[in-house]
Design an enzyme around this catalytic site. Structure first.
Site, PDB file in Angstrom:
ATOM      1  N   THR A 123      -3.013   7.263  -9.344  1.00  0.00           N
ATOM      2  CA  THR A 123      -4.261   7.656 -10.003  1.00  0.00           C
ATOM      3  C   THR A 123      -3.921   8.243 -11.373  1.00  0.00           C
ATOM      4  O   THR A 123      -3.336   9.334 -11.446  1.00  0.00           O
ATOM      5  CB  THR A 123      -4.973   8.766  -9.166  1.00  0.00           C
ATOM      6  OG1 THR A 123      -4.850   8.465  -7.776  1.00  0.00           O
ATOM      7  CG2 THR A 123      -6.424   8.910  -9.563  1.00  0.00           C
ATOM      8  N   PRO A 124      -4.245   7.550 -12.471  1.00  0.00           N
ATOM      9  CA  PRO A 124      -3.972   8.120 -13.801  1.00  0.00           C
ATOM     10  C   PRO A 124      -4.729   9.436 -13.970  1.00  0.00           C
ATOM     11  O   PRO A 124      -5.908   9.513 -13.625  1.00  0.00           O
ATOM     12  CB  PRO A 124      -4.494   7.050 -14.761  1.00  0.00           C
ATOM     13  CG  PRO A 124      -4.582   5.796 -13.954  1.00  0.00           C
ATOM     14  CD  PRO A 124      -4.876   6.230 -12.553  1.00  0.00           C
TER      15      PRO A 124
ATOM     16  N   GLU B  16     -11.964   4.556   6.536  1.00  0.00           N
ATOM     17  CA  GLU B  16     -10.981   5.583   6.950  1.00  0.00           C
ATOM     18  C   GLU B  16     -11.664   6.681   7.757  1.00  0.00           C
ATOM     19  O   GLU B  16     -11.016   7.395   8.511  1.00  0.00           O
ATOM     20  CB  GLU B  16     -10.326   6.198   5.700  1.00  0.00           C
ATOM     21  CG  GLU B  16      -8.833   5.988   5.658  1.00  0.00           C
ATOM     22  CD  GLU B  16      -8.160   6.742   4.513  1.00  0.00           C
ATOM     23  OE1 GLU B  16      -8.740   6.817   3.411  1.00  0.00           O
ATOM     24  OE2 GLU B  16      -7.043   7.233   4.738  1.00  0.00           O
TER      25      GLU B  16
ATOM     26  N   ASP C 276      -9.941   7.757  -8.046  1.00  0.00           N
ATOM     27  CA  ASP C 276     -10.084   8.811  -7.027  1.00  0.00           C
ATOM     28  C   ASP C 276     -11.578   8.980  -6.728  1.00  0.00           C
ATOM     29  O   ASP C 276     -12.397   9.029  -7.664  1.00  0.00           O
ATOM     30  CB  ASP C 276      -9.480  10.117  -7.572  1.00  0.00           C
ATOM     31  CG  ASP C 276      -9.423  11.225  -6.533  1.00  0.00           C
ATOM     32  OD1 ASP C 276     -10.423  11.453  -5.820  1.00  0.00           O
ATOM     33  OD2 ASP C 276      -8.368  11.878  -6.439  1.00  0.00           O
TER      34      ASP C 276
ATOM     35  N   HIS D  13       1.191   4.901  -2.253  1.00  0.00           N
ATOM     36  CA  HIS D  13       0.714   5.803  -3.309  1.00  0.00           C
ATOM     37  C   HIS D  13       1.923   6.514  -3.904  1.00  0.00           C
ATOM     38  O   HIS D  13       2.714   7.120  -3.165  1.00  0.00           O
ATOM     39  CB  HIS D  13      -0.229   6.857  -2.736  1.00  0.00           C
ATOM     40  CG  HIS D  13      -1.476   6.296  -2.122  1.00  0.00           C
ATOM     41  ND1 HIS D  13      -2.640   6.100  -2.840  1.00  0.00           N
ATOM     42  CD2 HIS D  13      -1.756   5.865  -0.857  1.00  0.00           C
ATOM     43  CE1 HIS D  13      -3.578   5.608  -2.040  1.00  0.00           C
ATOM     44  NE2 HIS D  13      -3.069   5.457  -0.826  1.00  0.00           N
TER      45      HIS D  13
ATOM     46  N   ASP E 282       1.702   3.621   3.189  1.00  0.00           N
ATOM     47  CA  ASP E 282       0.681   4.538   2.672  1.00  0.00           C
ATOM     48  C   ASP E 282       1.354   5.641   1.838  1.00  0.00           C
ATOM     49  O   ASP E 282       1.300   5.612   0.625  1.00  0.00           O
ATOM     50  CB  ASP E 282      -0.138   5.150   3.819  1.00  0.00           C
ATOM     51  CG  ASP E 282      -1.501   5.638   3.363  1.00  0.00           C
ATOM     52  OD1 ASP E 282      -1.851   5.419   2.211  1.00  0.00           O
ATOM     53  OD2 ASP E 282      -2.221   6.229   4.200  1.00  0.00           O
ATOM     54  N   ASP E 283       1.975   6.610   2.543  1.00  0.00           N
ATOM     55  CA  ASP E 283       2.597   7.754   1.864  1.00  0.00           C
ATOM     56  C   ASP E 283       3.912   8.060   2.586  1.00  0.00           C
ATOM     57  O   ASP E 283       3.956   8.942   3.454  1.00  0.00           O
ATOM     58  CB  ASP E 283       1.665   8.970   1.940  1.00  0.00           C
ATOM     59  CG  ASP E 283       0.324   8.709   1.258  1.00  0.00           C
ATOM     60  OD1 ASP E 283       0.315   8.571   0.030  1.00  0.00           O
ATOM     61  OD2 ASP E 283      -0.700   8.619   1.961  1.00  0.00           O
TER      62      ASP E 283
ATOM     63  N   HIS F 289       0.859  -1.196   0.000  1.00  0.00           N
ATOM     64  CA  HIS F 289       0.000   0.000   0.000  1.00  0.00           C
ATOM     65  C   HIS F 289       0.886   1.234   0.000  1.00  0.00           C
ATOM     66  O   HIS F 289       1.227   1.791   1.052  1.00  0.00           O
ATOM     67  CB  HIS F 289      -0.915  -0.016   1.240  1.00  0.00           C
ATOM     68  CG  HIS F 289      -1.966   1.058   1.255  1.00  0.00           C
ATOM     69  ND1 HIS F 289      -3.280   0.817   1.599  1.00  0.00           N
ATOM     70  CD2 HIS F 289      -1.906   2.387   0.973  1.00  0.00           C
ATOM     71  CE1 HIS F 289      -3.973   1.952   1.534  1.00  0.00           C
ATOM     72  NE2 HIS F 289      -3.153   2.925   1.169  1.00  0.00           N
TER      73      HIS F 289
HETATM   74  C1  6MZ Z   1      -7.046   7.897   0.783  1.00  0.00           C
HETATM   75  C2  6MZ Z   1      -5.102   8.460  -0.284  1.00  0.00           C
HETATM   76  C3  6MZ Z   1      -4.389   8.447   0.937  1.00  0.00           C
HETATM   77  O1  6MZ Z   1      -2.473   8.474  -6.882  1.00  0.00           O
HETATM   78  O2  6MZ Z   1      -1.532  10.759  -7.192  1.00  0.00           O
HETATM   79  N1  6MZ Z   1      -4.242   8.793  -1.238  1.00  0.00           N
HETATM   80  N2  6MZ Z   1      -6.414   8.179  -0.351  1.00  0.00           N
HETATM   81  N3  6MZ Z   1      -6.446   7.868   1.989  1.00  0.00           N
HETATM   82  C4  6MZ Z   1      -5.124   8.145   2.113  1.00  0.00           C
HETATM   83  N4  6MZ Z   1      -4.594   8.141   3.370  1.00  0.00           N
HETATM   84  C5  6MZ Z   1      -3.881   9.217   3.923  1.00  0.00           C
HETATM   85  N5  6MZ Z   1      -3.117   8.733   0.672  1.00  0.00           N
HETATM   86  C6  6MZ Z   1      -3.028   8.936  -0.675  1.00  0.00           C
HETATM   87  O3  6MZ Z   1      -1.106   9.489  -5.075  1.00  0.00           O
HETATM   88  C7  6MZ Z   1      -1.769  10.426  -4.268  1.00  0.00           C
HETATM   89  C8  6MZ Z   1      -3.241  10.104  -4.184  1.00  0.00           C
HETATM   90  O4  6MZ Z   1      -3.437   8.867  -3.460  1.00  0.00           O
HETATM   91  C9  6MZ Z   1      -4.613   8.938  -2.669  1.00  0.00           C
HETATM   92  C10 6MZ Z   1      -5.239  10.310  -2.903  1.00  0.00           C
HETATM   93  O5  6MZ Z   1      -6.216  10.198  -3.928  1.00  0.00           O
HETATM   94  C11 6MZ Z   1      -4.044  11.128  -3.384  1.00  0.00           C
HETATM   95  O6  6MZ Z   1      -4.423  12.227  -4.199  1.00  0.00           O
HETATM   96  P1  6MZ Z   1      -1.302   9.383  -6.661  1.00  0.00           P
HETATM   97  O7  6MZ Z   1      -0.010   8.795  -7.134  1.00  0.00           O
END
Ligand code: 6MZ
Length: 362
Positions: free
Chosen positions: A98-99, A227, A167, A15, A302-303, A13
């Protein structure tokens, strides 16, 4: 090297735009500042801020997207993100993004994804497998075998697969377009679909047709689930039977029961949940209950950029917070092999990687 860094790990997971190095974001912001597109000093402190509410995180993503959504930058950040994960011994990475479409720079969802794949091709510091076809070819196996024989200690190896995110702001049509793109790009390592984005936006019924279509076509599905408090949606998501869910925070008793019965694996993102204050303290994190119930779990970032973490850090955090030893953490990481969306050859390769690492565990 600390054991949480040196042990092999599986990331399911992550992004793409949430995993960018701060140094890269600042550099991109500086360039756009010089061009007069943004005011650098306004943006700098937003990027460097450490604790953000869930709402603030989505505002930050809007800013990140301004900085990164062009083909060249996407290629660069994809390469860097993969190399960063590999450098901390992530041996399998499912990267989701997200494309996006941006007519003003001639970007379609398809060209966005091509730039991402270009980033995978540009990886040089580690050996990468991202193409499900090529992994089976003699060439690719030979190069891996050669690497094993000559260079195993120096060169790291990583398998990467892609998930396309829908998204929650998108329409049904836009979501279906993303699923069609995922189907077209199956040979380029795309294995599934994710539903993400601001959880207070959008309705399940909007995405359901696209998700059903994806499911019917054999794509794997993971959903951001619970969430924020939304009992009805959590129920509908669990009834849909995705292959995995992310977060699973705001569940009522009945939903915990349904989740445990269904055995749907949960992607756990500890630092993200704490920093966004979705969970008030790590001591009360649902990891403990699910772990004790032997529910399928996998630790994820996550991020990593936005929350200043790494997968190694998530393992260290879980070990300290929940009193789990090195062996238990190793088993937790190894169990992740069962929940990946790649095929049996990759699973077998990962089993061998973990077996070999287990021999060195003391
Ligand atoms: C929900 C999340 C997220 O797709 O542009 N994103 N969506 N919950 C989270 N928890 C904190 N963290 C990230 O990566 C960024 C995008 O991933 C999703 C959101 O839509 C965010 O804009 P990409 O590569």
């Amino acid at each position: 090297m600390k054991w949480w860094v040196s042990m092999p790990k599986i990331e399911l997971h992550a992004h793409l735009n949430g995993s960018i190095r701060d140094s890269t974001l600042l550099e991109l912001a500086r360039v756009l500042g010089e061009k007069g597109v943004i005011v650098f000093s306004d943006v700098e402190h937003v990027i460097m801020k450490n604790d953000r509410s869930l709402g603030e995180v989505f505002k930050l993503f809007d800013l990140i997207h301004i900085l990164t959504t062009d083909h060249k930058t996407l290629t660069r950040i994809t390469k860097e993100v993969v190399e960063d994960f590999a450098s901390e011994n992530v041996v399998y990475l499912e990267l989701r993004t997200t494309p996006k479409k941006n007519d003003s720079i001639g970007m379609s969802k398809h060209s966005y994804m091509e730039a991402v794949v270009e980033g995978l091709r540009a990886v040089t510091t580690v050996d990468i497998d991202f193409d499900s076809h090529k992994f089976n070819t003699q060439d690719s196996l030979n190069s891996i075998a050669m690497n094993d024989a000559c260079d195993r200690t120096k060169r790291k190896r990583i398998h990467v697969r892609l998930l396309l995110s829908i998204d929650r702001r998108e329409t049904t049509e836009a979501a279906i377009e993303t699923v069609k793109l995922a189907l077209e790009m199956r040979d380029l390592g795309v294995v599934g679909i994710d539903l993400s984005g601001n959880p207070v936006v959008g309705e399940w019924k909007t995405f359901l047709p696209a998700l059903k279509f994806a499911q019917k076509q054999g794509l794997y599905i993971t959903l951001h689930c619970g969430e924020v408090p939304n009992c009805q949606e959590v129920q509908l998501m669990l009834d849909f039977l995705p292959q995995r869910i992310g977060h699973a925070i705001f569940f009522e008793e009945e939903e915990w029961r349904q989740l445990k019965t269904s055995k749907i694996p949960v992607e756990i993102c500890l630092t993200s949940n704490i920093k966004t204050e979705s969970i008030s303290s790590i001591d009360i994190h649902h990891f403990v209950d699910l772990y004790n119930a032997k529910h399928p779990l996998v630790l994820c970032t996550d991020d990593a950029g936005v929350f200043s973490t790494s997968l190694s850090n998530e393992y260290k955090l879980a070990s300290t917070a929940f009193g789990l030893g090195k062996r238990e953490m190793f088993e937790l990481a190894r169990n992740g092999i069962e929940f990946i969306f790649a095929g049996d050859e990759v699973k077998q390769d990962l089993v061998e990687t973990f077996d070999s690492a287990a021999k060195k565990l003391n």
